[in-house]
Design a protein around this motif. Sequence first.
Motif, PDB file in Angstrom:
ATOM      1  N   TYR A 164       3.525  -0.613  -0.733  1.00  0.00           N
ATOM      2  CA  TYR A 164       3.028  -0.606  -2.104  1.00  0.00           C
ATOM      3  C   TYR A 164       3.430  -1.925  -2.760  1.00  0.00           C
ATOM      4  N   CYS A 165       2.494  -2.561  -3.461  1.00  0.00           N
ATOM      5  CA  CYS A 165       2.785  -3.844  -4.081  1.00  0.00           C
ATOM      6  C   CYS A 165       2.213  -3.900  -5.488  1.00  0.00           C
ATOM      7  N   CYS A 166       3.046  -4.332  -6.439  1.00  0.00           N
ATOM      8  CA  CYS A 166       2.607  -4.532  -7.813  1.00  0.00           C
ATOM      9  C   CYS A 166       3.375  -5.720  -8.377  1.00  0.00           C
ATOM     10  N   LEU A 172       0.514 -10.694  -5.243  1.00  0.00           N
ATOM     11  CA  LEU A 172      -0.547  -9.816  -4.731  1.00  0.00           C
ATOM     12  C   LEU A 172      -1.423 -10.550  -3.724  1.00  0.00           C
ATOM     13  N   PHE A 175       0.527 -10.615  -0.568  1.00  0.00           N
ATOM     14  CA  PHE A 175       0.519  -9.289   0.053  1.00  0.00           C
ATOM     15  C   PHE A 175      -0.801  -9.042   0.780  1.00  0.00           C
ATOM     16  N   ASN A 176      -1.903  -9.331   0.117  1.00  0.00           N
ATOM     17  CA  ASN A 176      -3.213  -9.111   0.742  1.00  0.00           C
ATOM     18  C   ASN A 176      -3.387  -9.988   1.982  1.00  0.00           C
ATOM     19  N   HIS A 190      -1.252  -0.361  -0.330  1.00  0.00           N
ATOM     20  CA  HIS A 190      -1.565   0.080  -1.680  1.00  0.00           C
ATOM     21  C   HIS A 190      -1.205  -1.024  -2.665  1.00  0.00           C
ATOM     22  N   VAL A 191      -2.158  -1.374  -3.528  1.00  0.00           N
ATOM     23  CA  VAL A 191      -1.953  -2.478  -4.470  1.00  0.00           C
ATOM     24  C   VAL A 191      -2.312  -2.023  -5.876  1.00  0.00           C
ATOM     25  N   GLU A 192      -1.516  -2.446  -6.849  1.00  0.00           N
ATOM     26  CA  GLU A 192      -1.878  -2.244  -8.254  1.00  0.00           C
ATOM     27  C   GLU A 192      -1.790  -3.574  -8.971  1.00  0.00           C
ATOM     28  N   TYR A 193      -2.859  -3.891  -9.705  1.00  0.00           N
ATOM     29  CA  TYR A 193      -2.926  -5.125 -10.460  1.00  0.00           C
ATOM     30  C   TYR A 193      -2.643  -4.845 -11.936  1.00  0.00           C
TER      31      TYR A 193
END
Length: 291
Positions: A164-166, A172, A175-176, A190-193
């Motif tokens: 999980y990355c935020c 980000l 991470f991607n 799982h990513v949250e911007y």
Amino acid sequence: MRALGGALPPFTAGAHIDVHLPTGLSRSYSLLNAPEERHRYVIGVAREPDSRGGSRYLHESVLPGERLVISAPRNLFALDEAAAHSVLIAGGIGVTPMLSMAKRLDRLGKSWQLHYCCRTRSMAAFLDDIAAHGDRVDLRVDDEHAGFLDIAALIRSTADAHFYCCGPKPMLAAFNSAVAATGLPPARAHVEYFQPVDDGPPPGGFLIELARSGRVLTVPPGKSILETVQAAGIAATSSCEAGICGECQVTVLGGTPDHRDLVLSDAERAANTAMMICCSGAKSEKLVLDL
């Protein structure tokens, strides 16, 4: 806390609420407390020097005991509670959803690790809460560590984990890139911007047909669909206005959207049955929307 008392609507780790300010602005903030707590919602708001009005208002104008209107919780960054191990990667204020996840994973007796990156200790958020988790936390302060967190190496060294990355845009992006380089299955990434990726002007220059009234509007270059319908006196909900919260999602009945949001999955984008009207445009000459 709820103004009328009683339990608040339930939420799951990774969820956020929209805070509707008296100024007319609406902004999304992650819940950082344990999901088992039904008497309160806890958020953390970083004071941004280039604030569009949300963080500035909350820091400068809201007083203890003041009442604010909020939405029910929604979750676009859900925790997979069945995972054998969870790796949480956060930068700056992006640690807020991770705190709720950590509390939930502890409650479930699950294995997890948090890697929290910040520029200086003075800029780190909720250090006391984070430090309470002991050796489950890898605190990486830029002026105390040489080099950046090697996310690809972390992925390769942790089999069968969910990641999980935020955090800010560079984190980000890293991470991607690491996910692509390592071949990590999308279901475990799982990513949250909390910042838009595309800072360019909205893509205009097409028509929208509003199915409920039959009205046809022109979206001019440099304007979003959201701005266009609101200028025409049509009610449309929104919050972040950056394609990251999902509040402005509408159903697409015809045409092909140009998706520029960070909410929909690849499969949902390919289906072309929904779009975020705050940031996305059109590949076809006209879109027919359920408005």
